[in-house]
Write a protein that holds these residues in place. Sequence first.
Motif, PDB file in Angstrom:
ATOM      1  N   ALA A 171       0.828  -1.205   0.000  1.00 61.59           N
ATOM      2  CA  ALA A 171       0.000   0.000   0.000  1.00 61.59           C
ATOM      3  C   ALA A 171       0.862   1.255   0.000  1.00 61.59           C
ATOM      4  O   ALA A 171       0.573   2.228  -0.708  1.00 61.59           O
ATOM      5  CB  ALA A 171      -0.929  -0.015   1.216  1.00 61.59           C
ATOM      6  N   ILE A 172       1.955   1.232   0.814  1.00 59.14           N
ATOM      7  CA  ILE A 172       2.851   2.384   0.852  1.00 59.14           C
ATOM      8  C   ILE A 172       3.523   2.581  -0.513  1.00 59.14           C
ATOM      9  O   ILE A 172       3.628   3.705  -1.019  1.00 59.14           O
ATOM     10  CB  ILE A 172       3.898   2.202   1.960  1.00 59.14           C
ATOM     11  CG1 ILE A 172       3.210   2.247   3.344  1.00 59.14           C
ATOM     12  CG2 ILE A 172       4.973   3.274   1.885  1.00 59.14           C
ATOM     13  CD1 ILE A 172       4.141   1.906   4.480  1.00 59.14           C
ATOM     14  N   CYS A 173       3.957   1.456  -1.108  1.00 55.65           N
ATOM     15  CA  CYS A 173       4.616   1.564  -2.420  1.00 55.65           C
ATOM     16  C   CYS A 173       3.657   2.098  -3.473  1.00 55.65           C
ATOM     17  O   CYS A 173       4.004   3.004  -4.247  1.00 55.65           O
ATOM     18  CB  CYS A 173       5.161   0.198  -2.832  1.00 55.65           C
ATOM     19  SG  CYS A 173       6.528  -0.403  -1.801  1.00 55.65           S
ATOM     20  N   PHE A 174       2.441   1.526  -3.500  1.00 58.23           N
ATOM     21  CA  PHE A 174       1.467   2.004  -4.479  1.00 58.23           C
ATOM     22  C   PHE A 174       1.090   3.455  -4.205  1.00 58.23           C
ATOM     23  O   PHE A 174       0.899   4.253  -5.130  1.00 58.23           O
ATOM     24  CB  PHE A 174       0.221   1.125  -4.455  1.00 58.23           C
ATOM     25  CG  PHE A 174       0.402  -0.190  -5.171  1.00 58.23           C
ATOM     26  CD1 PHE A 174       0.873  -0.238  -6.464  1.00 58.23           C
ATOM     27  CD2 PHE A 174       0.123  -1.386  -4.533  1.00 58.23           C
ATOM     28  CE1 PHE A 174       1.059  -1.446  -7.128  1.00 58.23           C
ATOM     29  CE2 PHE A 174       0.301  -2.598  -5.180  1.00 58.23           C
ATOM     30  CZ  PHE A 174       0.770  -2.626  -6.482  1.00 58.23           C
ATOM     31  N   GLY A 175       0.960   3.798  -2.897  1.00 51.79           N
ATOM     32  CA  GLY A 175       0.652   5.190  -2.569  1.00 51.79           C
ATOM     33  C   GLY A 175       1.744   6.130  -3.034  1.00 51.79           C
ATOM     34  O   GLY A 175       1.473   7.217  -3.564  1.00 51.79           O
ATOM     35  N   PHE A 176       3.025   5.688  -2.847  1.00 54.20           N
ATOM     36  CA  PHE A 176       4.136   6.525  -3.298  1.00 54.20           C
ATOM     37  C   PHE A 176       4.147   6.641  -4.816  1.00 54.20           C
ATOM     38  O   PHE A 176       4.393   7.720  -5.376  1.00 54.20           O
ATOM     39  CB  PHE A 176       5.455   5.926  -2.807  1.00 54.20           C
ATOM     40  CG  PHE A 176       6.675   6.687  -3.253  1.00 54.20           C
ATOM     41  CD1 PHE A 176       7.010   7.895  -2.669  1.00 54.20           C
ATOM     42  CD2 PHE A 176       7.474   6.199  -4.279  1.00 54.20           C
ATOM     43  CE1 PHE A 176       8.121   8.601  -3.101  1.00 54.20           C
ATOM     44  CE2 PHE A 176       8.585   6.900  -4.702  1.00 54.20           C
ATOM     45  CZ  PHE A 176       8.911   8.103  -4.106  1.00 54.20           C
ATOM     46  N   LEU A 177       3.880   5.501  -5.490  1.00 55.21           N
ATOM     47  CA  LEU A 177       3.871   5.535  -6.954  1.00 55.21           C
ATOM     48  C   LEU A 177       2.751   6.413  -7.494  1.00 55.21           C
ATOM     49  O   LEU A 177       2.891   7.040  -8.548  1.00 55.21           O
ATOM     50  CB  LEU A 177       3.728   4.107  -7.496  1.00 55.21           C
ATOM     51  CG  LEU A 177       4.940   3.174  -7.303  1.00 55.21           C
ATOM     52  CD1 LEU A 177       4.617   1.777  -7.790  1.00 55.21           C
ATOM     53  CD2 LEU A 177       6.180   3.716  -8.016  1.00 55.21           C
ATOM     54  N   LEU A 178       1.620   6.438  -6.772  1.00 54.32           N
ATOM     55  CA  LEU A 178       0.483   7.226  -7.250  1.00 54.32           C
ATOM     56  C   LEU A 178       0.539   8.672  -6.786  1.00 54.32           C
ATOM     57  O   LEU A 178      -0.074   9.541  -7.403  1.00 54.32           O
ATOM     58  CB  LEU A 178      -0.829   6.590  -6.767  1.00 54.32           C
ATOM     59  CG  LEU A 178      -1.214   5.256  -7.417  1.00 54.32           C
ATOM     60  CD1 LEU A 178      -2.455   4.700  -6.759  1.00 54.32           C
ATOM     61  CD2 LEU A 178      -1.442   5.429  -8.910  1.00 54.32           C
ATOM     62  N   SER A 179       1.246   8.929  -5.664  1.00 54.67           N
ATOM     63  CA  SER A 179       1.226  10.289  -5.112  1.00 54.67           C
ATOM     64  C   SER A 179       1.918  11.277  -6.060  1.00 54.67           C
ATOM     65  O   SER A 179       1.440  12.402  -6.235  1.00 54.67           O
ATOM     66  CB  SER A 179       1.903  10.307  -3.741  1.00 54.67           C
ATOM     67  OG  SER A 179       3.270   9.916  -3.844  1.00 54.67           O
ATOM     68  N   ARG A 180       3.028  10.872  -6.667  1.00 51.50           N
ATOM     69  CA  ARG A 180       3.730  11.787  -7.563  1.00 51.50           C
ATOM     70  C   ARG A 180       2.898  12.139  -8.788  1.00 51.50           C
ATOM     71  O   ARG A 180       2.757  13.322  -9.114  1.00 51.50           O
ATOM     72  CB  ARG A 180       5.073  11.185  -7.975  1.00 51.50           C
ATOM     73  CG  ARG A 180       6.051  11.030  -6.810  1.00 51.50           C
ATOM     74  CD  ARG A 180       7.376  10.474  -7.268  1.00 51.50           C
ATOM     75  NE  ARG A 180       8.041  11.353  -8.217  1.00 51.50           N
ATOM     76  CZ  ARG A 180       9.157  11.032  -8.864  1.00 51.50           C
ATOM     77  NH1 ARG A 180       9.701   9.839  -8.682  1.00 51.50           N
ATOM     78  NH2 ARG A 180       9.696  11.879  -9.712  1.00 51.50           N
ATOM     79  N   PRO A 181       2.301  11.127  -9.489  1.00 52.70           N
ATOM     80  CA  PRO A 181       1.423  11.517 -10.611  1.00 52.70           C
ATOM     81  C   PRO A 181       0.244  12.376 -10.178  1.00 52.70           C
ATOM     82  O   PRO A 181      -0.133  13.314 -10.886  1.00 52.70           O
ATOM     83  CB  PRO A 181       0.954  10.163 -11.169  1.00 52.70           C
ATOM     84  CG  PRO A 181       1.997   9.189 -10.757  1.00 52.70           C
ATOM     85  CD  PRO A 181       2.503   9.681  -9.443  1.00 52.70           C
ATOM     86  N   LEU A 182      -0.319  12.080  -9.000  1.00 54.16           N
ATOM     87  CA  LEU A 182      -1.459  12.876  -8.539  1.00 54.16           C
ATOM     88  C   LEU A 182      -1.037  14.311  -8.224  1.00 54.16           C
ATOM     89  O   LEU A 182      -1.788  15.260  -8.501  1.00 54.16           O
ATOM     90  CB  LEU A 182      -2.083  12.220  -7.300  1.00 54.16           C
ATOM     91  CG  LEU A 182      -2.810  10.889  -7.557  1.00 54.16           C
ATOM     92  CD1 LEU A 182      -3.330  10.310  -6.255  1.00 54.16           C
ATOM     93  CD2 LEU A 182      -3.961  11.097  -8.538  1.00 54.16           C
ATOM     94  N   ARG A 183       0.164  14.472  -7.645  1.00 52.77           N
ATOM     95  CA  ARG A 183       0.655  15.837  -7.394  1.00 52.77           C
ATOM     96  C   ARG A 183       0.886  16.577  -8.706  1.00 52.77           C
ATOM     97  O   ARG A 183       0.596  17.778  -8.804  1.00 52.77           O
ATOM     98  CB  ARG A 183       1.946  15.784  -6.571  1.00 52.77           C
ATOM     99  CG  ARG A 183       1.730  15.476  -5.092  1.00 52.77           C
ATOM    100  CD  ARG A 183       2.956  15.831  -4.274  1.00 52.77           C
ATOM    101  NE  ARG A 183       4.112  15.066  -4.674  1.00 52.77           N
ATOM    102  CZ  ARG A 183       4.459  13.906  -4.146  1.00 52.77           C
ATOM    103  NH1 ARG A 183       3.716  13.369  -3.198  1.00 52.77           N
ATOM    104  NH2 ARG A 183       5.547  13.256  -4.548  1.00 52.77           N
TER     105      ARG A 183
END
Length: 452
Positions: A171-183
């Motif tokens: 979950a942390i990895c996916f969150g990190f992977l998704l957080s940058r595109p979302l930002r």
Amino acid sequence: MAATSVQALLTLEHLAQLGRETAAQAITLTEQSQRLSERTLAMERSARQFLVLDDPLFRERYASAREEAAAALQLLNRATPHFAPQLADEWTAQADTAWQVLQAGKKRKRDGQAVVYRAFARMAQINDTLARESKTEIGSRNDALLDELERQRQLLGMLVIGAVLLAAVLAICFGFLLSRPLRRIERAIERLGDKRYDQTIVVGGPADTRRLGQQLDWLRQRLAELDADKERFLRHISHELKTPLAALREGVALLEDEVAGKLTSGQREITGILQHNTASLQTQIEDLLRYNTAAFDAQRLACSQVDLLALLHAVVDEQRLQWQARRLVVEVEADDDALVVQADRDKLATVLANLLSNAVRFSPEGGTIRFALSRAGRRARIDCIDQGLGVAPEDAARIFEPFYQGVRQATGARNGNGIGLSIVHEYIAAHNGRVALVPRPAGAHFQIELPL
């Protein structure tokens, strides 16, 4: 989690199988121990009756009971291979001894009664020992089953903990992977909202976010085209309006100069109205062109090091005649007199000039206009506060929209066209800053923040 579920299912199946096997073995041991004791007792009873009555029928009964007892003993031997063989051999030897006595003659039978009694006494002891050992074996197998159950429980517990930790890490990895595109998507939307269409929108990450980035970039290009079309339209329509307007003004001027003949008082009044409205229309067209030019120039900054305090004093001095004519006092305060930003000096000067002229127009005669310069973290803050009518609550959300005029207007002053604050917003947004209307009981309070 799927692997943990499969492991739990396999573990339950394994434990169920062990439980069934343990129960079956316990039943076998109990039944065969009881059967051995019963058949041994039947053998003893038949032997005693044969020794007394000398009837071959009792010897046959002995033989039959012996076969059944031997079968039970054999099952016990297979179920408990670690202790039954020795006892089984001794039990068989004692049974053979009694059988030999039963097959001898009368004299031998009379002399062998004691031997038979001792044999069956020993066989009874062996049966008791086998019964106790069977119970012990059943208990040990139950303990082994409980130990296996505890071991599997610990294994499942570790698997569940591992699955939870793995899920958290994923979950942390996916969150990190998704957080940058979302930002990036968030920043791209902010740029579109600020009408900054010059930067290409590129979003990485999963296929869905990349596709969304492509759609946002298409929207950026489309908005840029529409904005360019709007600018061209405004330039063309303004130019087309200025030509006939110039002819109207020239015609009105000729009428006022009585070139076409003497004017009556009524005609002179009409020419005055025409002169006033043509002048107002020309001002509005010039403001429209000025806003269009400002919106276009906001995307092209000539940045340099700008001393905000020095720039603020220069803007106040440039409008000295305007605010002194209304007997106003303009104060400039600075908590930090060394605030320097990387910005376009001319555009920042236009921003401050628009705020000052707006405050001058709405301030009552003899009032005070205050500029406060301060540092807010890594940003420079400029506050402009006047003592005028302020902004009506219903106008606060639209105060920076172009050509919007609030319900509160200065008494006796010419109404503006509502582009001064919109130009302020355009120029500050181009500098990655923000401008806001701060709620205030009386007067207007505008606050600008610029990155240092």
